[in-house]
Design an enzyme around this catalytic site. Structure first.
Site, PDB file in Angstrom:
ATOM      1  N   GLY A   1       0.833  -1.187   0.000  1.00  0.00           N
ATOM      2  CA  GLY A   1       0.000   0.000   0.000  1.00  0.00           C
ATOM      3  C   GLY A   1       0.871   1.241   0.000  1.00  0.00           C
ATOM      4  O   GLY A   1       2.072   1.175   0.259  1.00  0.00           O
TER       5      GLY A   1
ATOM      6  N   GLY B   1       0.548   5.903   0.383  1.00  0.00           N
ATOM      7  CA  GLY B   1      -0.298   7.051   0.631  1.00  0.00           C
ATOM      8  C   GLY B   1       0.512   8.321   0.670  1.00  0.00           C
ATOM      9  O   GLY B   1       1.593   8.408   0.080  1.00  0.00           O
ATOM     10  N   GLY B   2       0.003   9.310   1.406  1.00  0.00           N
ATOM     11  CA  GLY B   2       0.640  10.617   1.439  1.00  0.00           C
ATOM     12  C   GLY B   2       2.018  10.599   2.068  1.00  0.00           C
ATOM     13  O   GLY B   2       2.888  11.387   1.706  1.00  0.00           O
ATOM     14  N   MET B   3       2.249   9.720   3.057  1.00  0.00           N
ATOM     15  CA  MET B   3       3.543   9.691   3.753  1.00  0.00           C
ATOM     16  C   MET B   3       4.595   8.896   3.002  1.00  0.00           C
ATOM     17  O   MET B   3       5.767   9.209   3.061  1.00  0.00           O
ATOM     18  CB  MET B   3       3.370   9.100   5.151  1.00  0.00           C
ATOM     19  CG  MET B   3       2.716  10.013   6.169  1.00  0.00           C
ATOM     20  SD  MET B   3       2.627   9.220   7.791  1.00  0.00           S
ATOM     21  CE  MET B   3       4.377   9.029   8.189  1.00  0.00           C
TER      22      MET B   3
ATOM     23  N   ASP C   1      -4.419   7.321  19.210  1.00  0.00           N
ATOM     24  CA  ASP C   1      -5.072   7.326  17.894  1.00  0.00           C
ATOM     25  C   ASP C   1      -5.704   5.971  17.602  1.00  0.00           C
ATOM     26  O   ASP C   1      -5.571   5.426  16.503  1.00  0.00           O
ATOM     27  CB  ASP C   1      -4.065   7.686  16.801  1.00  0.00           C
ATOM     28  CG  ASP C   1      -4.754   8.098  15.488  1.00  0.00           C
ATOM     29  OD1 ASP C   1      -5.908   8.553  15.552  1.00  0.00           O
ATOM     30  OD2 ASP C   1      -4.137   7.963  14.428  1.00  0.00           O
TER      31      ASP C   1
END
Length: 581
Positions: free
Chosen positions: A95, A97-99, A212
């Site tokens: 996967g 994503g933004g990071m 979180d």
């Protein structure tokens, strides 16, 4: 082994695509995925020099499990770098994503599988992202518990920053609910939260508050074992420097996710204790039992306020089959005042244990991974387009920034969440997007790509008849119940099956009498590429094709025709003008 310059990057050195089998094998040697002796041995064993194309050679290597599909595709794209990160060999993408990206990798010395979280180039220069990743690594390295994902290694050389973690072949609890398209049975919900509580008790004993907790940060494997992950926002009681760094970068407001945040955490995240995690885990359990968020509507700021002041819709109204004793446990976990909750995760686990029942979980891991990648591609494409300005990828935000972002998105989010069931018929959770998301358009694009199957066609080489394949699994055979009925001599009742897995198609022989062949070679199971020839019972031959290719070719042909007509008109006009002048 490659040095640190050979890191994963979509902008890494890309040579020209291999033109033929010989150039492909040269790329294989340059990649160092195999030693020189291993390359020579596999060429002889698989007769690769006889392969009709680079694609056929790659296909043979992937089918023989010499290369992974990811490695084969990168080599076919002309890439020889990006397969090694320090002491790890990259096998597959899990996967991104933004990071950055998450990869399945292998420890070169021990061959043990690991998950590598690698920051992308942008985030490697972002002090906040570096701080979060280091915090996640520091917290994870302290914890050794069967219900916590273990950190194995962390490194930041400037050129690359990554965490090597325990690899869990599992899916998040959010993905599980979406997969089932409904809430979880009470015994299963109690069991997964019970396991999470055991892992979190271990973290709390080590002086770590997660801050979180949500379904996305709890992962479950096929045996039903749950592990807690992502300590990127953790509060380390004995490491005030880390908290100070976060505060200096992101401000002194709240940290967390608005849908699950404890009341006291949104007021001062630096002074919370383990009871804040108990509240967030209670919100997670509420979601698992009902399929609804405790406060599903409104802006992020309004949700934070609701956690402080409002009572969510009673579980008994949404899911009347949940026992009253279990409802009471959730309500106590979600009490507004910390002193009214359970005082430790040990107490939570003890309360849940009598109602917990573990059960295996069925899912196709490769399909889930494929969905993650497609969704991330959709988010990235839209975030980089002119439609949407990129937003912060961090889930850390001050209360004022939460309100500012949420105000921009209020109308779109409320359209997603107002008054409807939180799980649509398509299995898409209709809840307010986390702080790291882009906006409604990005969410819609992501939704549209869920469960997307890239269709193929079988085109008969005898009569040009087309057989589209666009379902998750398609069976070909003589029986009337088959998806593709081929009632001809030599074809078995259920001859072969096609199934879509991790962005590609695989054909499998269903113990047929006369077998299947791909490009003239008898196979039991084989990855298919457009352009392959599939033979059934050595008699009926089909070409594998992608419908998109033919649409594109048709459009291209139309353009050429139009250009030819236009050129002809211009020529005639020119001749006429010349004759008249």
């Amino acid at each position: 082994m490659a040095d640190v310059s050979h890191i994963i990057s979509h902008s890494s050195v890309c040579m020209s695509k291999p033109r033929d089998t010989e150039s492909f094998l040269e790329l294989l040697k340059e990649s160092h995925l195999l030693s020189t002796d291993e390359v020579r041995a596999v060429i002889d064993r698989l007769h690769l020099e006889d392969a009709v194309s680079a694609k056929a050679a790659a296909q043979s290597l992937v089918t023989a499990k010499v290369l992974t599909r990811y490695q084969g595709e990168r080599l076919l794209a002309g890439r020889t770098r990006g397969f090694f990160i320090h002491g790890y060999k990259v096998l597959e993408i899990l996967g991104f994503g933004g990071m950055g990206s998450l990869y399945l990798a292998e420890d070169i010395e021990t061959q043990a599988p690991v998950a590598l979280k690698v920051l992308n180039e942008k985030c490697r220069n972002d002090t906040g992202m570096l701080t979060r990743l280091k915090l996640e690594a520091t917290a994870g390295a302290r914890l050794k518990h069967p219900h916590v994902v273990r950190t194995i290694n962390y490194d930041d050389t400037g050129a690359i920053c990554y965490i090597a973690m325990e690899f869990v072949k599992g899916i998040s609890l959010l993905e599980l609910v979406l997969l089932k398209q409904r809430s979880l049975p009470t015994p299963q919900a109690c069991d997964v939260v019970y396991q999470a509580a055991l892992g979190l008790e271990n973290a709390h004993q080590a002086g770590i508050v997660h801050r979180d907790l949500k379904p996305e940060n709890l992962i479950i494997d096929s045996q039903g074992v749950v592990k807690v992950l992502d300590f990127g926002l953790a509060l380390l009681k004995d490491n005030p420097e880390a908290e100070f760094s976060l505060a200096m970068i992101f401000g002194h407001g709240c940290v967390g996710t608005p849908e699950y945040i404890a009341p006291e955490q949104s007021q001062n995240g630096q002074t919370v204790d383990s009871r804040a995690d108990i509240y967030s885990l209670g919100c997670t359990m509420y979601f698992l039992l009902t399929g609804k968020l405790p406060f599903p509507t409104g802006t992020a700021a309004q949700k934070i306020q609701a956690h402080r002041q409002k009572t969510p819709q009673p579980i008994s109204e949404i899911a009347p089959n949940v026992p009253a004793e279990v409802v009471s446990i959730v309500e106590k976990m979600m009490a507004k005042q910390p002193e009214d909750r359970y005082q430790s995760m040990h107490e939570v686990a003890a309360a849940l244990k009598p109602f917990a029942n573990r059960k295996p979980v069925e899912f196709r891991f490769n399909k889930i991974v494929s969905q993650r990648v497609r969704e991330a591609q959709a988010r990235n494409a839209i975030a980089q387009s002119s439609i949407v300005r990129p937003q912060l990828s961090s889930r850390i935000a001050t209360a004022s920034h939460v309100a500012e972002l949420a105000q921009q998105k209020t109308e779109g989010i409320e359209r997603l969440t107002r008054g409807e069931s939180d799980i649509s018929k398509s299995g898409i959770l209709r809840h307010a997007v986390p702080l790291e998301s882009t906006d409604l358009k990005a969410q819609q694009a992501t939704d549209a790509l869920r469960n997307e199957i890239q269709p193929i066609e079988l085109i008969s080489l005898d009569d040009k008849q087309r057989f589209p394949i666009a379902q998750q699994r398609v069976v070909l055979g003589r029986n009337a119940s088959c998806d593709i009925q081929l009632d001809r001599p030599g074809v078995s009742g259920e001859h072969c099956a096609f199934h879509f897995e991790n962005t590609g198609w695989i054909v499998s022989d269903l113990n047929s009498k006369n077998g299947i062949e791909v490009d003239g070679r008898r196979v039991q199971e084989q990855i298919l590429f457009p352009g392959n020839t599939l033979s059934i019972a050595a008699t009926y031959h089909f070409r594998v094709a992608s419908p998109n290719q033919y649409v594109a070719r048709s459009k291209h042909k139309n353009v050429l025709i139009a250009a030819s007509v236009l050129a002809g008109i211009c020529l005639i006009a020119g001749i006429g003008y010349w004759l008249l002048s």
